[in-house]
Structures are given as C-alpha cells and as structure tokens.
Design a protein around this motif. Structure first.
Motif, short mmCIF file in Angstrom:
data_model
loop_
_atom_site.label_atom_id
_atom_site.label_comp_id
_atom_site.label_asym_id
_atom_site.label_seq_id
_atom_site.Cartn_x
_atom_site.Cartn_y
_atom_site.Cartn_z
N PRO A 1 1.95 -0.42 12.18
CA PRO A 1 3.28 -0.53 11.59
C PRO A 1 3.77 -1.97 11.56
N ALA A 2 4.32 -2.37 10.41
CA ALA A 2 4.92 -3.70 10.25
C ALA A 2 6.42 -3.52 10.03
N PRO A 3 7.25 -4.25 10.77
CA PRO A 3 8.69 -4.08 10.60
C PRO A 3 9.16 -4.61 9.25
N VAL A 4 9.94 -3.80 8.55
CA VAL A 4 10.53 -4.21 7.28
C VAL A 4 11.51 -5.34 7.56
N GLY A 5 11.45 -6.39 6.77
CA GLY A 5 12.36 -7.52 6.95
C GLY A 5 11.77 -8.68 7.72
N VAL A 6 10.63 -8.48 8.37
CA VAL A 6 9.95 -9.59 9.03
C VAL A 6 9.14 -10.31 7.96
N THR A 7 9.31 -11.62 7.87
CA THR A 7 8.72 -12.35 6.75
C THR A 7 7.31 -12.87 7.01
N THR A 8 6.87 -12.87 8.26
CA THR A 8 5.55 -13.42 8.58
C THR A 8 4.85 -12.49 9.56
N TRP A 9 3.69 -11.96 9.15
CA TRP A 9 2.92 -11.12 10.05
C TRP A 9 1.43 -11.18 9.69
N LYS B 1 0.71 8.03 17.42
CA LYS B 1 1.48 7.40 18.48
C LYS B 1 1.63 5.91 18.17
N ARG B 2 2.87 5.44 18.13
CA ARG B 2 3.15 4.02 17.92
C ARG B 2 3.42 3.35 19.26
N ALA B 3 3.00 2.09 19.35
CA ALA B 3 3.28 1.30 20.55
C ALA B 3 3.53 -0.14 20.11
N THR C 1 6.83 -0.39 7.68
CA THR C 1 5.85 -0.19 6.62
C THR C 1 4.52 0.10 7.31
N ASP C 2 3.90 1.21 6.96
CA ASP C 2 2.59 1.52 7.52
C ASP C 2 1.54 0.70 6.79
N THR C 3 0.74 -0.05 7.54
CA THR C 3 -0.35 -0.85 6.98
C THR C 3 -1.65 -0.35 7.59
N GLU C 4 -2.77 -0.83 7.10
CA GLU C 4 -4.05 -0.40 7.68
C GLU C 4 -4.26 -0.94 9.09
#
Length: 172
Positions: A118-126, A40-42, A112-115
């Motif tokens: 989820p990280a949005p593709v195209g976001v440059t800073t997270w 489940k993603r939120a 992109t699934d990270t540990e």
C-alpha cells in the motif's frame, strides 16, 4: 487531565542511552515503510534509513525485529518506502506508535494498492521495493533490512521533506 510539554514516555535523563542521544542529534529523514500479505497490512515509521544509488538501487533501514512490519515484510517480500513531508507529522507518530490512531494508523489516510504494497495517497515520493534477504544482520537492537528498489514514483514536490532530530520534526 493535565497537558504538559514533556513526552509522557521519556525516561529520566540518567536512564537514557548515550548512543541513542548521540544518534538523536543527527537529522534523519522520516520515511514510512508499508507492506501487505494475505490481506494484512503493516507499516512503520523509519528514520534510520540509507538510500544507495546503483543498478539496482537499494534502501537499507534499521527495523525492529518484533514489529508487525518485519513479520509481514518477511512474508510479502515487497514494501513501499514513502518519504513523508511536513503534512505527515501525525501520520509519522501514528505509524511510530507514539500517538493514538483509533482503528489503527491505516485509517488515517487513503491508500493505493501497488504490486509492492500500500502507498499512501498524497505522498509525492515513494519507492516500490523487494526484500533482499529474509535473514538480515542484527545491528544494535534492530535488523539491518536491505530492499532492492524496483520502482520510484516522483511527483512535483509541493512541500519540504520531513526530518527528525532530538524528538522533534523539522521541514527540510
């Protein structure tokens, strides 16, 4: 159908919270907090955010205790905090649940699934983060959620960051 410039859910001025109006006059960064647990993603757009340097660094945000994000974050204990830029206005509104997102806001981008989630593709800073406590303090109508920063992803900034002030987005 009539399209007008006013926000359709904005209460009359006499019913608006003076504290919220005071806060609204401060420019706030626009971040997206995402997490995933058991498939489940939120996610939630968060503008009440503070980043503290240190060992370890920390992210503190005010989160709606009734949000899907908080429910899933308590279980996952990890999250991705993404800083949005000028391209992500619709994205911010969809995750803030003030704009339509057919199929849900996660359908608006690739991920992109990270540990940490989820990280949005195209976001440059997270930042990949871990939840510090499952029982955060209540602040106003929100929970003061503290995350420990475990990983930071920085790429060349192509566009200005996105800020929010008085109901509008601004590149900064």
């Amino acid at each position: 159908m009539t399209i007008h410039g006013d926000h359709p859910f904005l209460p009359p001025e006499s019913e608006r919270s003076p504290v919220r109006r005071f806060r609204g006059r401060l420019p706030s960064p626009v971040s997206l907090w995402t997490t995933q647990y058991a498939g489940k993603r939120a996610g939630l757009t968060v503008s009440s955010i503070l980043v503290a340097d240190g060992e370890p660094g920390a992210v503190v945000g005010l989160i709606d205790p009734d949000s899907d994000l908080w429910e899933t974050l308590r279980q996952a204990k990890t999250a991705v905090v993404s800083l949005l830029d000028d391209r992500h206005r619709q994205f911010a509104d969809a995750f803030g649940y003030v704009a339509p997102a057919p199929g849900g806001p996660f359908k608006l981008a690739d991920w992109t699934d990270t540990e940490w989630g989820p990280a949005p593709v195209g976001v440059t800073t997270w930042a990949g983060c871990r939840l510090v406590t499952e029982d955060p303090a209540e602040v106003g109508w929100s929970l003061q959620v503290q995350l420990e920063i475990a990983h930071v992803e920085l790429t060349a900034e192509e566009r200005p960051s996105l800020a929010h002030r008085r109901g509008r987005y601004y590149p900064v």
